[in-house]
Design an enzyme around this catalytic site. Structure first.
Site, PDB file in Angstrom:
ATOM      1  N   GLU A 502       0.924  26.536  14.400  1.00  0.00           N
ATOM      2  CA  GLU A 502      -0.107  25.777  13.680  1.00  0.00           C
ATOM      3  C   GLU A 502      -1.498  26.029  14.262  1.00  0.00           C
ATOM      4  O   GLU A 502      -2.296  25.111  14.447  1.00  0.00           O
ATOM      5  CB  GLU A 502       0.223  24.281  13.685  1.00  0.00           C
ATOM      6  CG  GLU A 502       1.525  23.952  12.973  1.00  0.00           C
ATOM      7  CD  GLU A 502       1.831  22.453  12.936  1.00  0.00           C
ATOM      8  OE1 GLU A 502       1.066  21.665  13.522  1.00  0.00           O
ATOM      9  OE2 GLU A 502       2.834  22.076  12.316  1.00  0.00           O
ATOM     10  N   GLU A 595       9.511  24.051  11.084  1.00  0.00           N
ATOM     11  CA  GLU A 595       9.534  22.607  11.325  1.00  0.00           C
ATOM     12  C   GLU A 595       9.831  21.912  10.020  1.00  0.00           C
ATOM     13  O   GLU A 595       9.150  22.158   9.007  1.00  0.00           O
ATOM     14  CB  GLU A 595       8.204  22.098  11.899  1.00  0.00           C
ATOM     15  CG  GLU A 595       7.948  22.519  13.328  1.00  0.00           C
ATOM     16  CD  GLU A 595       6.663  21.943  13.898  1.00  0.00           C
ATOM     17  OE1 GLU A 595       6.222  20.861  13.418  1.00  0.00           O
ATOM     18  OE2 GLU A 595       6.099  22.557  14.827  1.00  0.00           O
TER      19      GLU A 595
END
Length: 905
Positions: A502, A595
């Site tokens: 991220e 995720e």
């Protein structure tokens, strides 16, 4: 790789001399005991011991949205010229910098040598005696106020010192001496005998420093390590101290290089496997040398020891190694009828070891062992990951590196327990969030047959917290990445490399893609056998970043992010389901969900009313209770950008080309306690911080182990205040339908429909008694579950996960305490304070209860139960075999005891 000749005053022996000295053989000595520890710098010394100037943090904040956009870096500006240690530390990275022109030249001098704590003669007898691995912050106390929830409400920042006498006998003259540090949090600087050796800023990587120029064989040697972990350096609990093992490695001047063997299996069939072993040999001496390289392959047994004779052997003669330089060769060996490494439970994790021996006329110069596995990987964009020709859907979880109440100080048994609990649930893969683990963790994954995504960075050039890795990324991204790849590339469990999580460069278009391209190229140079990936929660299929990696890894985007109407018009990430878009843009790339979920729950806690939706955000009255800092265990509630497990399963089933998922997270972890930053630990784990499964555990087990007859009911059935009120009952089962009974009365059958993964009886009216579930599969009885109303708390019960442990000072027994009624039923809301005690030969290391809101220090022998349970962690004492008794007492309740036997190996 040429070194500067003359960097060693004591190691200039010719090979013709050294090979006749058997004492020069390789030794690897763990430096566990004998350390002295102190927090804080001597008065006035901090300014001259800084690695570099840091940006000033004028205000702290907590509870930052977990998917907030990373910020542009803020650089420190010196108000006046200052001397920092950076120029002396940077040369430690040189072995991992490919371009010689970019390597660093060490300045003259030894800064810090004038500081009292660095001086060899300093009296440290008043410092704390510690044994490594050591996490100095985990003992607490917790910081109950202030903006510290993100880092676990434990102070991990500030300078600390470790000192230890180093035994270097006179017989070590002529040897190469190295300090190998498996992990130090962080900005490590090392001195030996008052001389600055080097250091390594990144707290998660392993590193080696050459002690030879500064060592004094036959005399007293003093090793000093300073760490300076910054505040605001992480989004979770990073740990503190020398939290992994530290080693002294002794070799002959001619030896196998650090992480200098690479084993690949380019061709594998049932009849034969080709094994290529590349060996890099260093010569630290002042004269050129010539050695033979003998490579032998052995099968490893379940105990990790070689079995029988070598299964393959190759001797290559006459490798010339220049003085101060390196030689390299590759041996190709054939293994008949290879035993393949594959993920459990459908395949077996067979392993081998490559034994590399350097030979000269007088005998063996060096011996080095490299465990590995023989297996094939195929990444199919249409079906997913194939291991040894078999499709393996990724049933994975994310794990942070802390071990709950033990902190980050690595312990083999604690990590093994975590992995065994997850495997029993059906997990077959681990994504390491968001940094390299202890090397022993990867050894465990190799042995247990777990697939691994090994990850290096949580940030690149843009920051998530003011003092995170972005400060050193420009200087250290290449050495850190190469170091991880070289250390880990022989582990068969690792199936791909993740170069980032991220990262803020998702937002910077071509500029960010260029950073990804650079990291990808490094990974391919070091290991062309595995693909790269980076986890993306923002970048879309038409952006530049995804094109730069081999595998598409999506965080939450597959199911869609913040698609509820209430988020319309907000400035947070809002993303429709993205699997189809990435599939269309990258039809040849494997896609996985790195995720998923980030669902919330507190073990054994249930709130009413229960949402009728398949997935809900968490708010007060909607699964959450901010006053109590607890989230309902109905397993339907999640972070705003996440979703329930049920919603994830539905999205994966609708897109069968997706290779699988990694759930956020397998275990609760310290720090990042979304949604309640006044707490100490996360709510997203399938298993709580103490290692007790939440209800969600059985939901995943019902999907990931469809062949296992199982059924699980929730909630508990002890609700005296809810008599006559609607109290929904949910069931998780690997069956396809079930019938629910309350006190013998049928409440009806339910059958799973398309996109349904639980069975719900949402109109049950509570009455005390017994809930019974009969599950069916294909019309036949499959499994049963039963929940009864408990009486008043009456007694304590203790159960050890292992009643026999090794008397090595490291092995652990995890003792589960339950508070029960007179009939032995767990009292599900009991929170009685329990006192633990232990007889010798052992010690009570820590206690916990899994309550994210608890601020009782982990070393405390007294702890309240949470939802009727608590945990005590017992450690053996080295060399003290015998029988120890663990006892638990609580006011008004019958006590309990359990016997543990410690055994010498």
């Amino acid at each position: 790789m040429l070194r500067t000749l003359g960097r060693r005053l004591a190691a200039g022996l010719a090979l013709s001399l050294l090979v006749v000295l058997p004492a020069l053989a390789r030794e690897r000595i763990e430096l566990a005991a004998g350390w002295r520890f102190q927090r804080g710098d001597p008065v006035g010394a901090t300014a001259q011991l800084m690695y570099d100037l840091r940006p000033e943090v004028t205000a702290s904040a907590d509870g930052k949205v977990a998917d907030a956009r990373p910020d542009e870096a803020v650089k420190a500006v010196a108000s006046a010229p200052g001397r920092v240690l950076k120029p002396w530390v940077l040369p430690s990275a040189n072995p991992f910098i490919r371009d010689p022109a970019k390597r660093h030249r060490r300045p003259e001098g030894h800064p810090g040598s004038e500081v009292d704590y660095v001086r060899p003669g300093f009296d440290d007898s008043g410092w704390q005696a510690v044994t490594l691995p050591h996490d100095w912050a985990i003992a607490g106390p917790f910081l109950e106020t202030g903006p510290y929830g993100g880092m676990g409400r434990l102070q991990t920042w500030g300078p600390v010192w470790y000192r230890r006498a180093l035994d270097i006998p006179a017989s070590d003259r002529g040897r190469s001496l190295f300090l190998d540090v498996d992990g130090a949090m962080s900005y490590a600087t090392v001195w030996l005998n008052g001389r600055l050796v080097g250091g390594w800023p990144y707290g998660y990587n392993s590193f080696r420093l050459d002690l030879t120029p500064w060592a004094r064989p036959g005399e007293a040697n003093q090793l000093v390590i300073r760490l300076d972990n910054p505040p605001e350096s992480a989004r979770w609990y990073p740990g503190a101290g020398l939290y992994r093992s530290v080693w002294l490695t002794k070799t002959a001047p001619v030896h196998v290089a650090h992480w200098g063997t690479t084993v690949t299996t380019p061709q594998v069939s049932p009849e034969r496997a080709t094994v290529a072993v590349r060996v890099q040999v260093d010569n630290d001496g002042a004269r050129a040398a010539t050695v033979d390289v003998l490579t032998e392959l052995y099968a490893l047994g379940a105990d990790g020891r070689p079995e029988g004779r070598a299964v393959a052997r190759a001797r290559q003669r006459g490798l010339d190694v220049p003085a101060g330089g390196q030689g390299e060769l590759t041996a190709t060996l054939q293994v008949r009828r290879p035993r393949l490494w594959g993920p459990a439970p459908k395949q077996q994790p067979h392993r081998y070891v490559a034994v590399t021996r350097l030979l000269a006329s007088a005998g063996e110069v060096d011996r080095h062992e490299t465990p590995f596995g023989i297996r094939t990987l195929r990444f199919d964009a249409n079906t997913g990951l194939h291991v040894n020709g078999q499709l393996v859907k990724l049933q994975g979880v994310n794990l942070h590196h802390d071990l709950g109440a033990l902190g980050t100080a690595f312990n083999l048994r604690a990590a093994e327990r975590q992995l065994q609990i997850l495997q029993a649930m059906g997990a077959n893969a681990i994504r390491l969030a968001h940094n390299p683990p202890a090397v022993e963790f990867l050894d465990l994954c190799d042995r247990l047959g777990l697939l691994v995504v090994d990850e290096i960075f949580d940030s690149w050039e843009r920051k998530k917290t003011p003092l995170d890795f972005h400060l050193i990324f420009p200087d250290w991204h290449e050495p850190d990445l190469r170091a991880m790849l070289r250390r880990d590339r022989n582990h068969p469990s690792i199936v791909m490399w993740s170069i980032g999580n991220e990262v803020g460069e998702q937002y910077t278009g071509a500029e960010g893609a260029a950073v990804a391209r650079r990291l990808h190229a490094i990974a391919r140079e070091e290991d062309p056998t595995r693909p790269t990936t980076t986890a993306m929660n923002f970048a879309k299929a038409d952006m530049p970043l995804p094109a730069e990696v081999d595998v598409i890894s999506l965080n939450y985007q597959g199911e869609g992010i913040r698609q509820d109407p209430e988020f319309i018009g907000t400035d947070r990430i809002r993303t429709p389901p993205q699997y189809p878009n990435f599939r269309a843009a990258f039809p040849g790339k494997l896609i996985l969900s790195s995720e998923t979920a980030s669902a919330f729950s507190s073990r054994g806690v249930y709130h009413f009313p229960v949402t009728p939706a398949q997935s809900s955000i968490t708010r007060d009255g909607r699964g959450g209770d901010s006053a109590a800092r607890q989230v309902s265990g109905y397993e339907l509630y999640a972070v705003d950008f996440g979703s329930s497990a049920d919603k994830v399963f539905k999205a994966l089933d609708a897109h069968p080309f997706v290779a699988g998922e990694f759930v956020w997270t397998g275990f609760d972890y310290l720090g990042e306690p979304t949604p309640y930053y006044a707490a100490r630990s996360s709510y997203s784990g399938i298993v709580d911080l103490a290692g007790f499964p939440k209800d969600r555990y059985w939901l995943y087990q019902s999907r990931w182990r469809p062949e296992l007859p199982m059924a699980h009911l929730l909630p508990h059935w002890t609700w005296p205040e809810r008599v006559g009120q609607v109290t929904p009952v949910h069931a998780f089962t690997s069956g396809d339908e079930a019938e629910l009974f309350l006190n013998g009365r049928s409440l009806g059958k339910r059958k799973k429909g398309p996109g349904e993964y639980r069975l719900r009886w949402d109109d049950v009216v509570y009455e005390p008694g017994t809930l019974t579930l009969q599950a069916y599969k294909a019309g036949q009885p499959w499994a049963t579950a039963r929940v009864e109303t408990a009486g008043v708390a009456d007694k304590l019960e203790l159960q050890a996960d292992r009643t026999g442990i090794a008397a090595d000072g490291r092995d652990l027994s995890f003792i589960t305490l339950r508070i029960t009624d007179a009939q032995g039923r767990t009292v599900p809301r009991a929170d009685t304070r329990v006192r633990f005690s232990i007889d010798s030969p052992g010690e009570l290391v820590a206690t916990d209860n899994g309550d994210a809101s608890s601020f009782e220090p982990f070393p405390s022998a007294s702890r309240r139960a949470f939802s009727g349970q608590a945990l005590a962690i017992i450690r053996s004492r080295a060399g003290a075999a015998g029988r120890l008794v663990v006892r638990a007492e609580a006011d008004g309740l019958s006590p309990a005891a359990v016997v543990i036997t410690t055994q010498s190996k």
